[in-house]
Design a protein around this motif. Structure first.
Motif, PDB file in Angstrom:
ATOM      1  N   ILE A 122       0.827  -1.211   0.000  1.00 48.45           N
ATOM      2  CA  ILE A 122       0.000   0.000   0.000  1.00 48.45           C
ATOM      3  C   ILE A 122       0.860   1.260   0.000  1.00 48.45           C
ATOM      4  N   ASP A 125      -0.237   3.659  -3.037  1.00 45.32           N
ATOM      5  CA  ASP A 125      -1.657   3.988  -3.070  1.00 45.32           C
ATOM      6  C   ASP A 125      -2.427   2.977  -2.233  1.00 45.32           C
ATOM      7  N   ALA A 126      -2.914   3.432  -1.077  1.00 41.13           N
ATOM      8  CA  ALA A 126      -3.655   2.535  -0.184  1.00 41.13           C
ATOM      9  C   ALA A 126      -5.010   2.148  -0.778  1.00 41.13           C
ATOM     10  N   GLU A 127      -5.559   2.995  -1.654  1.00 37.63           N
ATOM     11  CA  GLU A 127      -6.852   2.707  -2.267  1.00 37.63           C
ATOM     12  C   GLU A 127      -6.722   1.701  -3.416  1.00 37.63           C
ATOM     13  N   ASP A 128      -5.546   1.640  -4.001  1.00 38.74           N
ATOM     14  CA  ASP A 128      -5.306   0.718  -5.116  1.00 38.74           C
ATOM     15  C   ASP A 128      -3.976  -0.007  -4.885  1.00 38.74           C
ATOM     16  N   LYS A 201     -10.584  -7.301  -6.925  1.00 41.00           N
ATOM     17  CA  LYS A 201     -10.492  -5.971  -6.332  1.00 41.00           C
ATOM     18  C   LYS A 201     -11.888  -5.414  -6.051  1.00 41.00           C
ATOM     19  N   ASP A 202     -12.043  -4.779  -4.883  1.00 42.21           N
ATOM     20  CA  ASP A 202     -13.305  -4.158  -4.455  1.00 42.21           C
ATOM     21  C   ASP A 202     -14.418  -5.189  -4.305  1.00 42.21           C
ATOM     22  N   LYS A 221     -18.758   4.688  -5.383  1.00 34.99           N
ATOM     23  CA  LYS A 221     -17.727   4.693  -4.337  1.00 34.99           C
ATOM     24  C   LYS A 221     -16.469   4.056  -4.902  1.00 34.99           C
ATOM     25  N   ASN A 222     -15.303   4.477  -4.359  1.00 32.89           N
ATOM     26  CA  ASN A 222     -14.018   3.898  -4.773  1.00 32.89           C
ATOM     27  C   ASN A 222     -13.805   3.951  -6.288  1.00 32.89           C
ATOM     28  N   GLY A 223     -14.421   4.917  -6.936  1.00 27.90           N
ATOM     29  CA  GLY A 223     -14.282   5.027  -8.383  1.00 27.90           C
ATOM     30  C   GLY A 223     -15.202   4.115  -9.167  1.00 27.90           C
ATOM     31  N   TYR A 242     -15.892   1.218 -13.776  1.00 33.76           N
ATOM     32  CA  TYR A 242     -15.122   2.232 -13.068  1.00 33.76           C
ATOM     33  C   TYR A 242     -15.039   3.502 -13.914  1.00 33.76           C
TER      34      TYR A 242
END
Length: 267
Positions: A122, A125-128, A201-202, A221-223, A242
């Motif tokens: 992470i 990028d912690a989100e990706d 993912k997600d 959310k989250n793109g 996305y």
């Protein structure tokens, strides 16, 4: 004679004043080091858990391993959902006023997910996060859940597909992914395991069960814009839309096997 006495007295007074104004560098350094020690002491270290995950780390494809000869690991947080790992190096500072001093520099932050046995980088990028590969045979060498203080896995609440799984990587222009052939499992088991173990993912935004009819869920959310489900006869196709691409998920039952495809398409 009187002038000589006055001169000596003035010189003595000046020296005393300089001595009083001289900063106590040694005491300041000691206070700083003491404060750092006390701060570090608040974190309860588990050397056995850290040793286990250092093995995991050294077998991985983390980029920082190529840049540093000696690397260290520290466990920052442990929970049943994830284990937070700090990867750092030690540097020798010979210019310190108290002599040689060791400093630490963080080079990576990792998350290990116990439910799916995934190692995530992470740092950028912690989100990706980037999914790292590592030698999963190490997981069989020790009971890391017990060593690291995790609760026993609640198998009754988890879907576990005890089957032979054969996977291959999918690569192409502006896409990447994986295709797996899973034997001895139902379509529902493969889908639910994919969601519960975050194999895509997600995954947390996916429905817990396969819907009976075609449906589209708005997410925003989250793109993710929305997720489209298209169930069919012994199969289901899912499209995760996305802002910057599409994730395609294809599950198909073939005899005693289920083929699972997860493809990440970039715009």
């Amino acid at each position: 004679m009187m002038r000589t006495i006055v001169a000596l007295f003035s010189l003595l007074l000046l020296n005393c004043q300089k001595a009083a104004d001289k900063p106590e560098i040694k005491d300041e350094v000691q206070k700083t080091e003491s404060s750092q020690t006390e701060k570090g002491a608040t974190h309860k270290s588990n050397p056995y858990c850290e040793e286990f995950f250092k093995k995991i780390l050294l077998s991985s494809n983390l980029a920082a391993l190529k840049n540093y000869k000696d690397i260290f690991i520290r466990i920052e947080d442990v929970s049943d959902d994830k284990i937070v790992l700090e990867v750092y190096v030690k540097n020798t500072d010979s210019d310190s006023p108290t002599g040689t001093r060791i400093t630490e520099n963080t080079v990576a932050w990792l998350h290990f997910l116990p439910d799916s046995d995934k190692l995530l980088d992470i740092t950028s990028d912690a989100e990706d996060p980037m999914v790292l590969s590592f030698d999963k045979n190490i997981l069989k060498e020790s009971d890391y859940r017990n060593i690291c203080g995790l609760s026993e896995k609640e198998l009754q609440n988890k879907v576990s597909v005890k089957a032979d799984v054969q996977c291959k990587e999918i690569k192409g222009t502006m896409l990447r992914g994986e295709e797996c052939l899973i034997s001895g499992a139902s379509l529902e088991q493969v889908y639910e395991e994919m969601v519960q173990k975050s194999l895509v993912k997600d995954a947390q935004f996916l429905l817990k069960k396969i819907p009976k009819i075609a449906t589209t869920h708005k997410i925003n959310k989250n793109g993710i814009i929305d997720i489209k489900y298209m169930p069919g006869n012994n199969k289901i196709d899912i499209e995760m839309f996305y802002e910057g691409g599409i994730t395609d998920i294809h599950l198909m039952k073939k005899g005693q096997n289920v083929k699972r495809q997860i493809i990440y398409n970039l715009d």
